[in-house]
Design an enzyme around this catalytic site. Structure first.
Site, PDB file in Angstrom:
ATOM      1  N   TYR A 156      -7.428  -2.476 -19.235  1.00 16.70           N
ATOM      2  CA  TYR A 156      -6.334  -3.358 -19.700  1.00 16.70           C
ATOM      3  C   TYR A 156      -6.780  -4.817 -19.551  1.00 16.70           C
ATOM      4  O   TYR A 156      -6.446  -5.479 -18.565  1.00 16.70           O
ATOM      5  CB  TYR A 156      -5.063  -3.143 -18.878  1.00 16.70           C
ATOM      6  CG  TYR A 156      -4.607  -1.700 -18.775  1.00 16.70           C
ATOM      7  CD1 TYR A 156      -4.314  -0.941 -19.910  1.00 16.70           C
ATOM      8  CD2 TYR A 156      -4.441  -1.100 -17.526  1.00 16.70           C
ATOM      9  CE1 TYR A 156      -3.874   0.373 -19.803  1.00 16.70           C
ATOM     10  CE2 TYR A 156      -4.004   0.213 -17.414  1.00 16.70           C
ATOM     11  CZ  TYR A 156      -3.736   0.942 -18.553  1.00 16.70           C
ATOM     12  OH  TYR A 156      -3.308   2.238 -18.441  1.00 16.70           O
ATOM     13  N   TRP A 205      -0.345  -8.350 -19.250  1.00 21.36           N
ATOM     14  CA  TRP A 205       0.795  -7.466 -19.532  1.00 21.36           C
ATOM     15  C   TRP A 205       2.052  -8.017 -18.881  1.00 21.36           C
ATOM     16  O   TRP A 205       1.989  -8.617 -17.803  1.00 21.36           O
ATOM     17  CB  TRP A 205       0.520  -6.058 -18.992  1.00 21.36           C
ATOM     18  CG  TRP A 205       0.074  -5.078 -20.030  1.00 21.36           C
ATOM     19  CD1 TRP A 205       0.842  -4.136 -20.656  1.00 21.36           C
ATOM     20  CD2 TRP A 205      -1.252  -4.896 -20.566  1.00 21.36           C
ATOM     21  NE1 TRP A 205       0.087  -3.395 -21.547  1.00 21.36           N
ATOM     22  CE2 TRP A 205      -1.199  -3.846 -21.512  1.00 21.36           C
ATOM     23  CE3 TRP A 205      -2.469  -5.529 -20.356  1.00 21.36           C
ATOM     24  CZ2 TRP A 205      -2.317  -3.410 -22.228  1.00 21.36           C
ATOM     25  CZ3 TRP A 205      -3.585  -5.102 -21.064  1.00 21.36           C
ATOM     26  CH2 TRP A 205      -3.491  -4.057 -21.988  1.00 21.36           C
ATOM     27  N   TRP A 251       5.310  -6.639 -17.584  1.00 20.39           N
ATOM     28  CA  TRP A 251       5.883  -6.319 -16.264  1.00 20.39           C
ATOM     29  C   TRP A 251       4.819  -6.298 -15.184  1.00 20.39           C
ATOM     30  O   TRP A 251       5.117  -6.502 -14.011  1.00 20.39           O
ATOM     31  CB  TRP A 251       6.802  -5.102 -16.285  1.00 20.39           C
ATOM     32  CG  TRP A 251       6.257  -3.735 -16.586  1.00 20.39           C
ATOM     33  CD1 TRP A 251       5.179  -3.409 -17.317  1.00 20.39           C
ATOM     34  CD2 TRP A 251       6.848  -2.484 -16.150  1.00 20.39           C
ATOM     35  NE1 TRP A 251       5.037  -2.041 -17.378  1.00 20.39           N
ATOM     36  CE2 TRP A 251       6.043  -1.453 -16.674  1.00 20.39           C
ATOM     37  CE3 TRP A 251       7.941  -2.143 -15.379  1.00 20.39           C
ATOM     38  CZ2 TRP A 251       6.311  -0.088 -16.446  1.00 20.39           C
ATOM     39  CZ3 TRP A 251       8.215  -0.792 -15.161  1.00 20.39           C
ATOM     40  CH2 TRP A 251       7.417   0.211 -15.686  1.00 20.39           C
ATOM     41  N   ASP A 252       3.549  -6.111 -15.585  1.00 27.35           N
ATOM     42  CA  ASP A 252       2.469  -6.244 -14.591  1.00 27.35           C
ATOM     43  C   ASP A 252       2.493  -7.640 -13.987  1.00 27.35           C
ATOM     44  O   ASP A 252       2.424  -7.806 -12.760  1.00 27.35           O
ATOM     45  CB  ASP A 252       1.094  -6.006 -15.234  1.00 27.35           C
ATOM     46  CG  ASP A 252       0.911  -4.564 -15.666  1.00 27.35           C
ATOM     47  OD1 ASP A 252       1.517  -4.179 -16.690  1.00 27.35           O
ATOM     48  OD2 ASP A 252       0.180  -3.827 -14.989  1.00 27.35           O
ATOM     49  N   GLY A 308       7.115   1.000 -21.139  1.00 25.72           N
ATOM     50  CA  GLY A 308       6.100   1.010 -20.090  1.00 25.72           C
ATOM     51  C   GLY A 308       5.777   2.417 -19.611  1.00 25.72           C
ATOM     52  O   GLY A 308       4.835   2.623 -18.869  1.00 25.72           O
ATOM     53  N   ASP A 353       4.690   5.139 -21.286  1.00 25.13           N
ATOM     54  CA  ASP A 353       4.162   5.461 -22.609  1.00 25.13           C
ATOM     55  C   ASP A 353       4.274   6.917 -23.067  1.00 25.13           C
ATOM     56  O   ASP A 353       4.750   7.199 -24.150  1.00 25.13           O
ATOM     57  CB  ASP A 353       2.675   5.082 -22.681  1.00 25.13           C
ATOM     58  CG  ASP A 353       2.415   3.629 -22.329  1.00 25.13           C
ATOM     59  OD1 ASP A 353       3.325   2.958 -21.817  1.00 25.13           O
ATOM     60  OD2 ASP A 353       1.294   3.169 -22.562  1.00 25.13           O
ATOM     61  N   ARG A 397      -4.801  10.496 -20.019  1.00 29.59           N
ATOM     62  CA  ARG A 397      -4.244   9.513 -20.967  1.00 29.59           C
ATOM     63  C   ARG A 397      -3.374  10.233 -22.013  1.00 29.59           C
ATOM     64  O   ARG A 397      -3.383  11.459 -22.102  1.00 29.59           O
ATOM     65  CB  ARG A 397      -5.394   8.762 -21.657  1.00 29.59           C
ATOM     66  CG  ARG A 397      -6.160   7.825 -20.751  1.00 29.59           C
ATOM     67  CD  ARG A 397      -5.387   6.568 -20.419  1.00 29.59           C
ATOM     68  NE  ARG A 397      -5.032   5.815 -21.614  1.00 29.59           N
ATOM     69  CZ  ARG A 397      -4.201   4.766 -21.619  1.00 29.59           C
ATOM     70  NH1 ARG A 397      -3.644   4.344 -20.509  1.00 29.59           N
ATOM     71  NH2 ARG A 397      -3.926   4.139 -22.739  1.00 29.59           N
ATOM     72  N   GLU A 411      -4.177   2.940 -10.198  1.00 24.67           N
ATOM     73  CA  GLU A 411      -3.058   2.664 -11.118  1.00 24.67           C
ATOM     74  C   GLU A 411      -1.841   3.543 -10.772  1.00 24.67           C
ATOM     75  O   GLU A 411      -0.701   3.080 -10.741  1.00 24.67           O
ATOM     76  CB  GLU A 411      -3.525   2.935 -12.552  1.00 24.67           C
ATOM     77  CG  GLU A 411      -2.469   2.677 -13.608  1.00 24.67           C
ATOM     78  CD  GLU A 411      -3.024   2.796 -15.023  1.00 24.67           C
ATOM     79  OE1 GLU A 411      -4.262   2.989 -15.182  1.00 24.67           O
ATOM     80  OE2 GLU A 411      -2.237   2.691 -15.981  1.00 24.67           O
TER      81      GLU A 411
HETATM   82  C1  DGY Z   1      -1.897   1.082 -22.917  1.00 24.37           C
HETATM   83  O1  DGY Z   1      -2.808   0.550 -23.557  1.00 24.37           O
HETATM   84  O2  DGY Z   1      -1.945   2.236 -22.489  1.00 24.37           O
HETATM   85  C2  DGY Z   1      -0.694   0.304 -22.612  1.00 24.37           C
HETATM   86  O3  DGY Z   1       0.159   1.000 -21.770  1.00 24.37           O
HETATM   87  C3  DGY Z   1       0.041  -0.118 -23.844  1.00 24.37           C
HETATM   88  O4  DGY Z   1       0.947  -1.116 -23.475  1.00 24.37           O
END
Ligand code: DGY
Length: 431
Positions: A29, A33, A35-36, A163, A165, A199, A396
């Site tokens: 990432y 971002w 909320w991060d 958030g 996903d 993922r 994470e």
């Molecule tokens: C990602 O790339 O997985 C993010 O969560 C998208 O905001």
């Protein structure tokens, strides 16, 4: 142990700093971002107040003219991330004129609650910084109510906006999304940087990108996106976080004597309280996600279901049922709170939002439980996160069955939540 981890957490935040803002983690990432950054500011609150406010202020640099604060700020183009600015194309549109390339969706607005937390634990200079941010943050909250609601219920047009996903919550909404035949072939980057089994699936990604194309073709007109999107769901996560954020912003407005803002926030809170009932799933006896087009509820309880306490929402009966689920799920896992009910379809202990424990969610859930007087439950949620970080580091998220870390390493919000709250050096639970 905790002193060593405190030092490491500070190192993680510093390592992920990119000149005025902080990325969640390198490579996976590589941008800022939404909320991060808010949680990162909370973490900085314990070590460097000026840096905490700078993180919050930097996020608002990406605010759109219509008030929306986007989920990602693309301050540069990084070929290591997909989908980047070339896919979103928001900055090429005439309206609503973002100031820099960004996504065209928002994220759970924890920002105001972090501001409030910094003010509560700070001094008059914190209140001055907060006062300057009050108007733009109120415009963002109004945007949710104006451009992202259906029949008064704040909703979402994209799983990325929540958030959470790939939470199974979204399956019923995604069923209505037909993958666009004209989707350009694309290459995912996330699965190069992380274990693909942890993922989202390929069919989910195709639908995520289809929804981006859908909005792009409507020139990012947000009201049209909400009205016409094939995916439109109410999310207990956004709903409860926004309701709490409105309450916290109201407290700040009262502190600085801004009566106009306070009046408007009372109205937004009233709308939020009324909408809460819409998310009550009477079959599962819990607050769950709901498809706004069909009225159908999702088939499981997520960690967002437990945010009703944080929002000070729901009847006594609804809270009692929610606590029963909380206690039932606690028996099924080694570490609370999994992101999806292990007894519901779709649970997968290592796959992103299908099961793993998320540090920032544990923080919000525990705060709410503590504030409502459920101190033992609140302590369990905190202790479990503390043990996960001691076992697996600043990952994470974490497998609730084994305690192993998943996905990103040296993760900013995990380090931030540790510093602000989970470290044993932070003795008392915030009440
Ligand atoms: C990602 O790339 O997985 C993010 O969560 C998208 O905001």
């Amino acid at each position: 142990m905790s002193d060593e981890l405190d030092n490491k957490a500070v190192e993680v935040l510093k390592r992920n700093e990119r000149g005025g803002y902080t990325v969640p983690t390198a490579r996976l990432y590589p941008y800022q971002w939404n909320w991060d950054s808010a949680f990162i500011a909370l973490g900085y609150g314990s070590i460097d107040r000026a840096r905490a406010w700078a993180e919050l202020e930097s996020l608002l640099e990406g605010q759109w003219d219509d008030g929306m604060v986007p989920s990602i700020l693309f301050r540069h183009d990084d070929p290591d991330y997909f989908p980047g600015p070339a896919i979103w194309q928001t900055h090429t549109m005439k309206q609503p004129s973002p100031r820099m390339p960004t996504t065209g969706i928002s994220q759970p607005p924890v920002f105001a609650s972090v501001m409030h937390e910094l003010v509560e634990s700070g001094n008059s200079s914190d209140l001055e910084r907060a006062e300057r941010l009050l108007a733009p943050v109120l415009r963002w909250h109004e945007w949710f109510q104006r451009d992202r609601s259906m029949n008064g219920v704040v909703s979402t047009v994209h799983p990325w906006e929540t958030g959470r996903d790939n939470c199974p919550d979204w399956e019923i909404g995604l069923d209505a999304v037909e993958i666009d035949d004209a989707l350009e072939p694309y290459q995912r980057k996330d699965t190069e940087h992380a274990d693909a089994r942890q993922r989202p699936r390929k069919d989910q990604y195709d639908k995520f990108i289809t929804l981006v194309k859908f909005a792009r073709e409507r020139e990012w007109n947000q009201r049209r996106f909400t009205d016409e999107s094939p995916f439109l769901m109410a999310d207990p996560g956004i709903h409860f976080i926004l309701l709490r954020a409105n309450r916290d912003l109201l407290r700040l407005a009262v502190m600085v004597g801004d009566t106009a803002a306070a009046d408007r926030l009372e109205e937004l809170i009233d709308l939020g309280e009324k909408a809460t009932e819409h998310l009550w799933n009477n079959e599962l006896h819990a607050f769950t996600a709901r498809d706004m087009r069909t009225g159908r509820f999702s088939n499981g309880i997520s960690n967002a279901s437990f945010l009703c306490f944080y929002a000070d929402a729901g009847s006594e009966d609804q809270r009692r049922h929610t606590l029963e689920h909380f206690a039932r799920i606690a028996q099924l896992v080694k570490s609370h709170v999994p992101s999806w009910d292990p007894e519901a379809d779709g649970f997968d202990s290592q796959r992103y939002w299908c099961g793993p424990v998320w540090p920032q969610m544990n923080y919000l859930i525990s705060r709410g439980l503590c504030e409502q007087g459920y101190h033992n439950y609140a302590q369990t949620v905190r202790d479990d996160l503390c043990q996960l970080i001691e076992q697996s580091g600043f990952r994470e998220c974490f497998d609730p069955l084994s305690g192993n870390g998943c996905l990103g390493t040296d993760f900013s919000w995990t380090a931030a939540i540790w510093l602000a709250w989970a470290s044993p050096n932070k003795q008392e639970l915030a009440a």
